[in-house]
Design an enzyme around this catalytic site. Structure first.
Site, PDB file in Angstrom:
ATOM      1  N   LYS A  79       0.830  -1.200   0.000  1.00 46.33           N
ATOM      2  CA  LYS A  79       0.000   0.000   0.000  1.00 46.33           C
ATOM      3  C   LYS A  79       0.870   1.258   0.000  1.00 46.33           C
ATOM      4  O   LYS A  79       0.648   2.187  -0.775  1.00 46.33           O
ATOM      5  CB  LYS A  79      -0.938  -0.009   1.217  1.00 46.33           C
ATOM      6  CG  LYS A  79      -1.825   1.210   1.357  1.00 46.33           C
ATOM      7  CD  LYS A  79      -2.763   1.362   0.175  1.00 46.33           C
ATOM      8  CE  LYS A  79      -3.345   2.740   0.021  1.00 46.33           C
ATOM      9  NZ  LYS A  79      -4.425   3.112   0.860  1.00 46.33           N
ATOM     10  N   ALA A  83       2.521   1.471  -3.481  1.00 44.70           N
ATOM     11  CA  ALA A  83       1.631   1.895  -4.575  1.00 44.70           C
ATOM     12  C   ALA A  83       1.428   3.407  -4.519  1.00 44.70           C
ATOM     13  O   ALA A  83       1.522   4.095  -5.546  1.00 44.70           O
ATOM     14  CB  ALA A  83       0.284   1.164  -4.468  1.00 44.70           C
ATOM     15  N   CYS A 114      -3.436  10.848   1.509  1.00 49.41           N
ATOM     16  CA  CYS A 114      -2.561   9.668   1.477  1.00 49.41           C
ATOM     17  C   CYS A 114      -1.132   9.903   1.009  1.00 49.41           C
ATOM     18  O   CYS A 114      -0.185   9.473   1.666  1.00 49.41           O
ATOM     19  CB  CYS A 114      -3.170   8.598   0.588  1.00 49.41           C
ATOM     20  SG  CYS A 114      -4.616   7.851   1.328  1.00 49.41           S
ATOM     21  N   ARG A 170      -4.437  23.340 -13.511  1.00 45.85           N
ATOM     22  CA  ARG A 170      -4.887  21.974 -13.823  1.00 45.85           C
ATOM     23  C   ARG A 170      -5.001  21.734 -15.322  1.00 45.85           C
ATOM     24  O   ARG A 170      -5.498  20.681 -15.753  1.00 45.85           O
ATOM     25  CB  ARG A 170      -6.243  21.721 -13.176  1.00 45.85           C
ATOM     26  CG  ARG A 170      -6.225  21.771 -11.652  1.00 45.85           C
ATOM     27  CD  ARG A 170      -5.552  20.542 -11.067  1.00 45.85           C
ATOM     28  NE  ARG A 170      -5.626  20.550  -9.613  1.00 45.85           N
ATOM     29  CZ  ARG A 170      -5.286  19.494  -8.872  1.00 45.85           C
ATOM     30  NH1 ARG A 170      -4.870  18.382  -9.429  1.00 45.85           N
ATOM     31  NH2 ARG A 170      -5.341  19.565  -7.568  1.00 45.85           N
TER      32      ARG A 170
END
Ligand code: UDX
Ligand code: UDX
Ligand code: ADP
Length: 480
Positions: free
Chosen positions: A216, A219, A272, A447
């Site tokens: 995890k 990744a 994360c 963006r």
């Protein structure tokens, strides 16, 4: 009937359990949390998180085989399988501060499980945790077991926000790590049987505990590294006249590299990536691998560089000062289709502009004014320690207003910064916006969502990440 209990009703626990309940009518799923308002929201029409498709699933299952409750101990005691999906913030003090994961919430959940359990349990790590956490949890449970047998599994969640339901319906893979003993293998099979209700067998991977935990972190580190790689290239594109979209497209055509996750941006955010890399760096350092730690640290440094490069570009092109100028901020969430602002690059960009005394008018489709004000008054890492929040300083509060639409935000502004790729920003009436702004009217697209050629025809001076610069911007002093 198999009973599942999930401790932690957050971005991971909520959607994951809703999908398990939907796909497994024979399983009763209880999602529990110590936060009373959070559980109340899960039981209301206004769910605590925005996620496309989630409302319908919760409506369909809630009260049938899906329950949200604050009766943590009761549901834990009754469950056969307990998922633990509590927050694992970065430590803010003590050993490993700023890097290591704070396992306080995890430890208290484990001790509570040991206290209330009266039957054998499978305990599943769902939140991302440092490698070897399972071992620590196992120790707590075993040493307080009162004869009850516990099996610990690691089952990291790979869903991305904004596409959580899609990701849960059709996961690239489900990863289950467990002990290599007969009891460990039995537990793996029990969890596998839950997912097998909708996930094809060949997508369910089983490994040992440590591999699952490390996969995890790995990744997320690989994904973040792709973005820092493309963002580093974007700086070189701007300096050389190459176009990052063309470069990404050409590079992504190599099947060994692949086309996804190669969009240059103002920087990655989310709960994360940064947290997991910091954690990985810490683990490497603790294991005497400083070279490996330095390699991954660089991914975060490039991300920070990209955010400050963006701020510098805004300030330098607007005649080296934004003091007293109104700047519209379009998008505050860390990506589109979510109201989540954890580690959003918008926080650093806004704070950078406020540092130069800009007036900001912020508009986001999902983020509330209260959340924006809270975020702009927080210190780094505070977001995962909600108790310590400071109110925004009166000076900063005056410089920030929150608008109800993009046109309102841009009215009377000198410049616009697009910081989230919401679809709406592609189809705004930019002529109308241009007419309402001070001239020269600047647009900084963090963006790459707008058509720069069309906007230049209207009269805007446009900066797009990693794209050939407007002649105007070329003449401005070089930015760091
Ligand atoms: C990530 C992982 O994708 C997921 O597998 C894991 O379970 C949790 O962390 P999430 O943070 O929800 O998911 O969103 P993700 O789509 O990965 O985006 C993270 C950040 O990277 C966002 O700020 C996004 O805007 C940015 N990003 C993503 C880019 O800048 N460019 C890209 O090409 C892709
Ligand atoms: C490379 C590029 O692949 C090719 O597209 C470009 O045109 C020239 O450079 P090449 O150097 O011939 O081709 O071989 P490649 O298969 O890429 O391997 C390069 C090195 O990486 C080799 O030493 C190989 O053993 C190593 N490698 C490759 C690994 O260590 N692990 C891998 O997973 C893949
Ligand atoms: P994630 O993004 O990983 O899902 P969140 O912060 O959204 O993380 O959710 C974690 C949830 O876990 C929070 O709602 C928090 O209140 C809850 N929580 C933390 N510790 C406990 C505990 N000991 N028992 C029950 N719930 C907990």
């Amino acid at each position: 009937m198999v009973k599942i209990c999930c401790i932690g009703a957050g971005y991971v626990g909520g959607p994951t359990m809703a999908v398990i309940a939907l796909k497994c009518p024979a399983i009763e799923v209880a999602v529990v949390d110590i936060s009373v308002p959070r559980i109340a929201a899960w039981n209301s029409d206004q769910l605590p998180i925005y996620e496309p498709g989630l409302d319908e699933i919760v409506k369909q299952c809630r009260g049938k085989n899906l329950f949200f409750s604050t009766a943590v101990e009761k549901h834990v005691a009754e469950a056969d399988i307990i998922f633990v999906s509590v927050n694992t913030p970065t430590k803010t003090r003590g050993l490993g501060a700023g890097k290591a994961a704070d396992l306080t919430y995890w430890e208290s959940a484990a001790r509570m499980i040991a206290d209330v359990s009266k039957s054998d349990k499978i305990v599943v790590e769902k939140s991302t945790v440092p490698v070897k956490t399972a071992e620590a949890i196992e120790k707590i449970l075993r040493h307080n077991s009162k004869g009850i047998k516990y099996q610990i599994l690691s089952n990291p969640e790979f869903l991305a926000e904004g596409t959580a339901i899609e990701d849960l319906f059709k996961p690239d893979r489900v990863l289950i790590g467990g002990r290599e003993t007969p009891d460990g293998q039995k537990a793996i099979q029990a969890l596998k049987a839950v997912y097998a209700n909708w996930v094809p067998e060949d997508r369910i991977i089983t490994t040992n505990l440590w591999s699952a935990e490390l996969s995890k972190l790995a990744a997320n580190a690989f994904l973040a590294q792709r973005i820092s790689s493309v963002n580093a290239m974007s700086a070189l594109c701007e300096a050389t006249g190459a176009n990052i979209s063309e470069v990404s497209h050409a590079v992504g055509k190599d099947t060994r590299i692949g086309p996804k996750f190669l969009n240059a941006s103002v920087g990655f955010g989310g709960s994360c990536f940064q947290k997991d890399i910091l954690n990985l760096v810490y683990i490497c350092e603790c294991n005497g691998l400083p070279e490996v730690a330095d390699y991954w640290k660089q991914v975060i440094q490039v991300n920070d560089y990209q955010k400050s490069r963006f701020v510098n570009r805004v300030v330098s092109s607007m005649f080296n000062t934004v003091s007293g100028k109104k700047i519209a901020i379009l998008g505050f969430a860390f990506k589109k289709d979510t109201g989540d602002t954890r580690e959003t690059p918008a926080i650093d960009v806004c704070n950078g502009l406020l540092g130069d005394k800009a007036h900001l008018s912020i508009y986001d489709l999902q983020v509330t004014e209260e959340q924006i004000r809270r975020d702009l008054s927080m210190k780094k890492f505070d977001w995962d320690h909600p108790i310590h929040l400071q109110p925004m300083s009166p000076a900063a509060a005056k410089e920030v207003s929150v608008a109800w639409d993009a046109y309102e935000a841009a009215k009377g502004a000198h410049g616009i910064c697009i910081l989230t790729e919401w679809d709406e920003f592609k189809t705004l009436d930019y002529k109308k916006i241009y007419d309402s702004m001070h001239k020269p009217a600047f647009l900084f697209d963090g963006r790459n969502v707008v058509d720069a050629v069309k906007l230049r025809e209207i009269g805007f001076i446009v900066y797009s990440i990693g794209k050939p610069l407007d002649s105007w911007l070329k003449d401005m002093p070089a930015v760091a």
